[in-house]
Enzyme design. Sequence first.
Site, PDB file in Angstrom:
ATOM      1  N   GLY A  87      -1.895   2.624   9.055  1.00 16.19           N
ATOM      2  CA  GLY A  87      -2.666   2.793  10.393  1.00 16.19           C
ATOM      3  C   GLY A  87      -2.651   2.252  11.740  1.00 16.19           C
TER       4      GLY A  87
ATOM      5  N   GLU B  41      -4.825  -2.003   0.374  1.00 13.91           N
ATOM      6  CA  GLU B  41      -6.385  -2.814   1.254  1.00 13.91           C
ATOM      7  C   GLU B  41      -6.777  -3.073  -0.609  1.00 13.91           C
ATOM      8  OE1 GLU B  41      -7.089   1.181   3.075  1.00 13.91           O
ATOM      9  OE2 GLU B  41      -5.846   1.042   4.352  1.00 13.91           O
TER      10      GLU B  41
ATOM     11  N   GLY C 207      -3.064   8.791   5.178  1.00 15.73           N
ATOM     12  CA  GLY C 207      -4.551   8.249   5.482  1.00 15.73           C
ATOM     13  C   GLY C 207      -5.191   8.955   6.693  1.00 15.73           C
ATOM     14  N   GLY C 208      -5.139   8.171   7.649  1.00 17.03           N
ATOM     15  CA  GLY C 208      -5.888   9.042   8.746  1.00 17.03           C
ATOM     16  C   GLY C 208      -5.537   9.606   9.552  1.00 17.03           C
TER      17      GLY C 208
ATOM     18  N   GLU D 218       5.063   2.518   0.532  1.00 19.24           N
ATOM     19  CA  GLU D 218       3.783   2.056   1.254  1.00 19.24           C
ATOM     20  C   GLU D 218       3.496   1.305   2.441  1.00 19.24           C
ATOM     21  OE1 GLU D 218       0.119   5.644   2.155  1.00 19.24           O
ATOM     22  OE2 GLU D 218      -0.503   3.417   0.664  1.00 19.24           O
TER      23      GLU D 218
ATOM     24  N   SER E   8       1.358   5.577   8.579  1.00 18.60           N
ATOM     25  CA  SER E   8       1.234   6.513   9.565  1.00 18.60           C
ATOM     26  C   SER E   8       1.785   7.849   9.678  1.00 18.60           C
ATOM     27  CB  SER E   8       1.916   5.718  10.533  1.00 18.60           C
ATOM     28  OG  SER E   8       0.769   4.342  10.854  1.00 18.60           O
TER      29      SER E   8
ATOM     30  N   ASN F 117      -5.798  10.358   1.711  1.00 22.75           N
ATOM     31  CA  ASN F 117      -6.498   9.427   0.888  1.00 22.75           C
ATOM     32  C   ASN F 117      -7.185   9.214   2.370  1.00 22.75           C
ATOM     33  OD1 ASN F 117      -8.165   7.135   0.501  1.00 22.75           O
ATOM     34  ND2 ASN F 117      -5.614   5.699   1.090  1.00 22.75           N
ATOM     35  N   TRP F 118      -8.827   9.583   2.494  1.00 30.66           N
ATOM     36  CA  TRP F 118      -9.778   9.276   3.354  1.00 30.66           C
ATOM     37  C   TRP F 118     -10.156   8.079   3.182  1.00 30.66           C
ATOM     38  CZ3 TRP F 118     -13.171  14.447   1.358  1.00 30.66           C
ATOM     39  CH2 TRP F 118     -12.081  15.472   1.639  1.00 30.66           C
ATOM     40  N   LYS F 119     -10.268   7.382   2.513  1.00 33.73           N
ATOM     41  CA  LYS F 119     -10.656   6.047   2.140  1.00 33.73           C
ATOM     42  C   LYS F 119     -12.012   5.732   2.520  1.00 33.73           C
ATOM     43  CE  LYS F 119      -5.949   4.299   4.179  1.00 33.73           C
ATOM     44  NZ  LYS F 119      -5.138   3.453   5.063  1.00 33.73           N
TER      45      LYS F 119
ATOM     46  N   HIS G 216      -3.232   0.948  -3.629  1.00 34.65           N
ATOM     47  CA  HIS G 216      -3.491   0.308  -2.929  1.00 34.65           C
ATOM     48  C   HIS G 216      -3.016  -1.192  -2.358  1.00 34.65           C
ATOM     49  CE1 HIS G 216      -4.260   1.539   1.163  1.00 34.65           C
ATOM     50  NE2 HIS G 216      -3.550   2.752   1.037  1.00 34.65           N
TER      51      HIS G 216
HETATM   52  P1  PGA Z   1      -2.264   6.084   7.239  1.00 34.90           P
HETATM   53  O1  PGA Z   1      -2.895   5.170   6.039  1.00 34.90           O
HETATM   54  O2  PGA Z   1      -1.567   7.240   7.282  1.00 34.90           O
HETATM   55  O3  PGA Z   1      -3.544   5.818   8.665  1.00 34.90           O
HETATM   56  O4  PGA Z   1      -1.205   4.627   7.623  1.00 34.90           O
HETATM   57  C1  PGA Z   1      -1.594   5.711   4.716  1.00 34.90           C
HETATM   58  C2  PGA Z   1      -2.658   5.089   3.809  1.00 34.90           C
HETATM   59  O5  PGA Z   1      -3.108   3.438   3.237  1.00 34.90           O
HETATM   60  O6  PGA Z   1      -2.455   5.440   2.766  1.00 34.90           O
END
Ligand code: PGA
Length: 250
Positions: free
Chosen positions: A173, A97, A234-235, A167, A213, A9-11, A95
């Site tokens: 994050g 967010e 994500g990251g 999640e 993470s 997930n590149w956001k 998600h």
């Molecule tokens: P993260 O994000 O791996 O940076 O914790 C995961 C996500 O939000 O899908």
Amino acid sequence: MRKNIAAGNWKMNLDLDASVSLAQQISEQSVPAGTAVILGVPFPFLFSCSLHTGTNPNVFLAAQNCNEQESGAYTGEVSLKQLKSVGVDYIIIGHSERREIFNEADELLAKKLTAVLDAGLKCIFCCGEPLSVREANEQSAYVEAQLKNGMFHLTEQQLESVILAYEPIWAIGTGKTASPEQAQEMHAHIRSVLKNKFGAAASEGISILYGGSVKPANAKEIFAKNDVDGGLVGGASLKAETFIPIINSF
Ligand code: PGA
């Protein structure tokens, strides 16, 4: 049937050049048998990335959001038909967010999920509790309610086009990962909730990803758990050097 899945997930990160280069590097990988890779790319770069993901039968393209309406006067929104026309396979829905920053409630997410499936696309549907709920030890009921409100209107057949992602918000994050045991416990709970509603075959057939993470150093241990079928990352999905080892962690 249940698959191992490494989803990125590149956001709201990367520009056109960086996106295309990353999609190309990932698409050139030989993905292990039984594993699928999904890249969650920002809207403007989906088409360019599809030219690479389309060359590898085990690499798929996801959008990070969609509008639930078919078309019309919705300035700034993107429809499922439009996403399909640029080669998108999956949509990430729910998600945390989107839920928290953009106030997307269960009712809207349920509508989006139906719209995704009606459009002939697949979905990564996310759930997960905030820290306060985990501290009160109420995470099981919290996630169960998210599933009930968001996806219990589906048929067993529709469920086949859904991947779930658990999640915990406190792990996204933050560098703070759920322990493999905490992930397994929740994934087993999710599977039993799905079994009660949709039956054993459906609950055994669905892939449930852990997110929060995930990195090369912890992916293997988390993915080894019985009910964890991969990760939503994500990251660590923003660089080939960190995402490729995760793809190879099954
Ligand atoms: P993260 O994000 O791996 O940076 O914790 C995961 C996500 O939000 O899908």
